[in-house]
Scaffold this motif. Structure first.
Motif, PDB file in Angstrom:
ATOM      1  N   PHE A 259       0.910  -1.074   0.077  1.00  0.00           N
ATOM      2  CA  PHE A 259      -0.045  -0.242  -0.174  1.00  0.00           C
ATOM      3  C   PHE A 259       0.879   1.102   0.051  1.00  0.00           C
ATOM      4  O   PHE A 259       1.359   1.572   1.072  1.00  0.00           O
ATOM      5  CB  PHE A 259      -1.084   0.100   1.218  1.00  0.00           C
ATOM      6  CG  PHE A 259      -1.762  -1.577   1.422  1.00  0.00           C
ATOM      7  CD1 PHE A 259      -2.018  -1.848   2.646  1.00  0.00           C
ATOM      8  CD2 PHE A 259      -1.973  -2.137   0.362  1.00  0.00           C
ATOM      9  CE1 PHE A 259      -2.860  -2.835   2.680  1.00  0.00           C
ATOM     10  CE2 PHE A 259      -2.650  -3.411   0.449  1.00  0.00           C
ATOM     11  CZ  PHE A 259      -2.967  -3.735   1.781  1.00  0.00           C
ATOM     12  N   ASP A 260       1.036   1.868  -1.252  1.00  0.00           N
ATOM     13  CA  ASP A 260       1.941   2.825  -1.321  1.00  0.00           C
ATOM     14  C   ASP A 260       1.497   4.348  -0.968  1.00  0.00           C
ATOM     15  O   ASP A 260       2.234   5.133  -0.825  1.00  0.00           O
ATOM     16  CB  ASP A 260       2.750   2.981  -2.797  1.00  0.00           C
ATOM     17  CG  ASP A 260       1.730   3.084  -3.734  1.00  0.00           C
ATOM     18  OD1 ASP A 260       2.129   3.761  -4.677  1.00  0.00           O
ATOM     19  OD2 ASP A 260       0.575   3.074  -3.612  1.00  0.00           O
ATOM     20  N   VAL A 261      -0.118   4.479  -1.107  1.00  0.00           N
ATOM     21  CA  VAL A 261      -0.465   5.784  -0.893  1.00  0.00           C
ATOM     22  C   VAL A 261      -1.510   5.600   0.214  1.00  0.00           C
ATOM     23  O   VAL A 261      -2.475   4.624  -0.124  1.00  0.00           O
ATOM     24  CB  VAL A 261      -0.929   6.433  -2.045  1.00  0.00           C
ATOM     25  CG1 VAL A 261      -1.635   7.737  -1.894  1.00  0.00           C
ATOM     26  CG2 VAL A 261       0.080   6.666  -3.125  1.00  0.00           C
ATOM     27  N   TRP A 262      -1.617   6.428   1.028  1.00  0.00           N
ATOM     28  CA  TRP A 262      -2.714   6.319   2.142  1.00  0.00           C
ATOM     29  C   TRP A 262      -3.530   7.797   2.194  1.00  0.00           C
ATOM     30  O   TRP A 262      -2.729   8.847   2.200  1.00  0.00           O
ATOM     31  CB  TRP A 262      -2.181   6.064   3.444  1.00  0.00           C
ATOM     32  CG  TRP A 262      -1.409   4.670   3.613  1.00  0.00           C
ATOM     33  CD1 TRP A 262      -0.151   4.051   3.023  1.00  0.00           C
ATOM     34  CD2 TRP A 262      -1.796   3.497   4.482  1.00  0.00           C
ATOM     35  NE1 TRP A 262      -0.169   2.900   3.437  1.00  0.00           N
ATOM     36  CE2 TRP A 262      -0.874   2.677   4.244  1.00  0.00           C
ATOM     37  CE3 TRP A 262      -2.976   3.413   5.323  1.00  0.00           C
ATOM     38  CZ2 TRP A 262      -1.071   0.988   4.880  1.00  0.00           C
ATOM     39  CZ3 TRP A 262      -3.208   2.152   5.875  1.00  0.00           C
ATOM     40  CH2 TRP A 262      -2.216   0.870   5.754  1.00  0.00           C
ATOM     41  N   GLY A 263      -4.441   7.724   2.669  1.00  0.00           N
ATOM     42  CA  GLY A 263      -5.424   8.715   2.969  1.00  0.00           C
ATOM     43  C   GLY A 263      -5.097   9.124   4.377  1.00  0.00           C
ATOM     44  O   GLY A 263      -4.257   8.590   5.169  1.00  0.00           O
ATOM     45  N   GLN A 264      -5.695  10.241   4.849  1.00  0.00           N
ATOM     46  CA  GLN A 264      -5.290  10.740   6.274  1.00  0.00           C
ATOM     47  C   GLN A 264      -5.891  10.063   7.445  1.00  0.00           C
ATOM     48  O   GLN A 264      -5.805  10.164   8.668  1.00  0.00           O
ATOM     49  CB  GLN A 264      -5.484  12.190   6.403  1.00  0.00           C
ATOM     50  CG  GLN A 264      -6.881  12.633   6.527  1.00  0.00           C
ATOM     51  CD  GLN A 264      -7.829  12.642   5.471  1.00  0.00           C
ATOM     52  OE1 GLN A 264      -7.390  12.215   4.362  1.00  0.00           O
ATOM     53  NE2 GLN A 264      -8.992  12.836   5.756  1.00  0.00           N
ATOM     54  N   GLY A 265      -6.990   9.320   6.942  1.00  0.00           N
ATOM     55  CA  GLY A 265      -8.133   8.368   7.901  1.00  0.00           C
ATOM     56  C   GLY A 265      -9.339   9.274   8.187  1.00  0.00           C
ATOM     57  O   GLY A 265      -9.317  10.640   8.316  1.00  0.00           O
ATOM     58  N   THR A 266     -10.230   8.643   8.536  1.00  0.00           N
ATOM     59  CA  THR A 266     -11.521   9.237   9.087  1.00  0.00           C
ATOM     60  C   THR A 266     -12.049   8.252  10.203  1.00  0.00           C
ATOM     61  O   THR A 266     -12.199   7.224  10.181  1.00  0.00           O
ATOM     62  CB  THR A 266     -12.634   9.506   7.889  1.00  0.00           C
ATOM     63  OG1 THR A 266     -13.840  10.025   8.506  1.00  0.00           O
ATOM     64  CG2 THR A 266     -12.991   7.937   7.460  1.00  0.00           C
ATOM     65  N   MET A 267     -12.435   8.908  11.113  1.00  0.00           N
ATOM     66  CA  MET A 267     -12.809   8.489  12.377  1.00  0.00           C
ATOM     67  C   MET A 267     -14.289   8.023  12.297  1.00  0.00           C
ATOM     68  O   MET A 267     -15.113   8.663  12.142  1.00  0.00           O
ATOM     69  CB  MET A 267     -12.323   9.254  13.587  1.00  0.00           C
ATOM     70  CG  MET A 267     -12.712   8.581  14.989  1.00  0.00           C
ATOM     71  SD  MET A 267     -11.547   7.270  15.367  1.00  0.00           S
ATOM     72  CE  MET A 267     -12.661   6.314  16.594  1.00  0.00           C
ATOM     73  N   VAL A 268     -14.508   6.671  12.641  1.00  0.00           N
ATOM     74  CA  VAL A 268     -15.809   6.175  12.921  1.00  0.00           C
ATOM     75  C   VAL A 268     -16.075   5.657  14.473  1.00  0.00           C
ATOM     76  O   VAL A 268     -15.384   4.706  14.794  1.00  0.00           O
ATOM     77  CB  VAL A 268     -16.365   5.095  12.022  1.00  0.00           C
ATOM     78  CG1 VAL A 268     -17.499   4.281  12.300  1.00  0.00           C
ATOM     79  CG2 VAL A 268     -16.054   5.350  10.350  1.00  0.00           C
ATOM     80  N   THR A 269     -17.138   6.190  14.941  1.00  0.00           N
ATOM     81  CA  THR A 269     -17.373   5.990  16.386  1.00  0.00           C
ATOM     82  C   THR A 269     -18.906   5.232  16.550  1.00  0.00           C
ATOM     83  O   THR A 269     -19.631   5.898  15.924  1.00  0.00           O
ATOM     84  CB  THR A 269     -17.268   7.148  17.467  1.00  0.00           C
ATOM     85  OG1 THR A 269     -15.949   7.601  17.210  1.00  0.00           O
ATOM     86  CG2 THR A 269     -17.526   6.494  18.794  1.00  0.00           C
ATOM     87  N   VAL A 270     -18.867   4.169  16.740  1.00  0.00           N
ATOM     88  CA  VAL A 270     -20.406   3.402  17.126  1.00  0.00           C
ATOM     89  C   VAL A 270     -20.585   3.356  18.518  1.00  0.00           C
ATOM     90  O   VAL A 270     -19.919   2.548  19.204  1.00  0.00           O
ATOM     91  CB  VAL A 270     -20.112   1.966  16.178  1.00  0.00           C
ATOM     92  CG1 VAL A 270     -21.497   1.407  16.303  1.00  0.00           C
ATOM     93  CG2 VAL A 270     -19.654   2.025  14.907  1.00  0.00           C
ATOM     94  N   SER A 271     -21.681   3.894  18.959  1.00  0.00           N
ATOM     95  CA  SER A 271     -21.909   3.967  20.280  1.00  0.00           C
ATOM     96  C   SER A 271     -23.251   4.470  20.332  1.00  0.00           C
ATOM     97  O   SER A 271     -23.951   5.214  19.569  1.00  0.00           O
ATOM     98  CB  SER A 271     -20.961   5.121  20.820  1.00  0.00           C
ATOM     99  OG  SER A 271     -21.357   5.272  22.200  1.00  0.00           O
ATOM    100  N   SER A 272     -23.888   3.981  21.382  1.00  0.00           N
ATOM    101  CA  SER A 272     -25.244   4.010  21.786  1.00  0.00           C
ATOM    102  C   SER A 272     -25.471   5.235  22.651  1.00  0.00           C
ATOM    103  O   SER A 272     -26.634   5.749  23.108  1.00  0.00           O
ATOM    104  CB  SER A 272     -26.024   3.028  22.376  1.00  0.00           C
ATOM    105  OG  SER A 272     -25.517   2.526  23.596  1.00  0.00           O
TER     106      SER A 272
END
Lengths: 110, 120
Positions: free
Chosen positions: B107-120
């Motif tokens: 994997f030579d190119v990566w994005g910066q990431g996005t946070m997913v939070t699953v919570s009630s």
């Protein structure tokens, strides 16, 4: 698919070398030459530093080298520098359209 | 410079859905580059999630998300997607998209990431 096994931590003084192991099975590390290594700093995306066991992407210093023997791959960082202090992950194609990462190693420059 | 930018993360309740996007710039989805999604739970290691071939014809998933997540591309928008259904608390993570040198090469190119939070 189980994660590849890496030591949790490794360390060395500036100028020294540190080697990180990455142990898998004949289905992943031992069965393919698609082994890669990534450097990750806190809060940042991983960065590819070694691919296909021992190849370096453009811009990665030759202080970083990779090798493989059987089911174990290794990353060596020579001439340690302060900014080499990061988390390092190995990764490997695991067959059957799967990929597996290592457990990660935190490298500390003393 | 080749760049990937993720979006679409957020806080969602268990059982709900979310779609992540990954916009590519300065390269197009073409041979030989497959595209992947990788996630990282807080304080944990990297976990491979899904792959789609460069032509969009083939897609494969980790067992942990098979049947719940769907990877796709829209070449007209040069965008990669991850549709996440029936989300679980254990899906909480930073989600990265990544370009492959080939197909399961590296994997030579990566994005910066996005946070997913699953919570009630």
């Amino acid at each position: 698919q189980s994660a590849l096994t890496q030591p949790p931590a490794a360390s060395g003084s500036p100028g020294q070398s540190v080697t990180i192991s990455c142990t898998g099975t004949s289905s992943d590390v031992g069965g393919h030459n698609y082994v890669s290594w990534f450097q990750q700093n806190p809060g940042k995306a991983p960065k590819l530093i070694i691919y296909e066991v021992s190849k370096r992407p453009s811009g990665v210093p030759d202080r970083f080298s990779g090798s493989k023997s059987g089911n174990t791959a290794s990353l060596t960082v020579s001439g340690l520098q302060a900014d080499d202090e990061s988390d390092y992950y190995c990764g490997s194609y695991a067959g059957s359209h799967n990929f597996v990462f290592g457990t990660g190693t935190k490298v500390t420059v003393l | 410079q080749v760049q990937l930018v993720e979006s679409g993360g957020g806080v969602v309740q268990p059982g709900r859905s979310l779609r992540l996007s990954c916009a590519a710039s300065r390269f197009t989805f073409s041979s030989p580059h497959a595209m992947h999604w990788v996630r990282q739970a807080p304080g944990k290691g990297l976990e491979w999630m899904a792959v789609i071939s460069y032509d969009g014809a083939n897609e494969y998933y980790a067992d942990s998300v098979k049947g719940r997540f769907t990877i796709s591309t829209d070449k007209s928008k040069n965008t990669l997607y991850l549709q996440m259904n029936n989300l679980r608390v254990e899906d909480t993570a930073v989600y990265y998209c990544a370009r492959d040198l080939g197909y399961f090469d590296a994997f030579d190119v990566w994005g910066q990431g996005t946070m997913v939070t699953v919570s009630s």
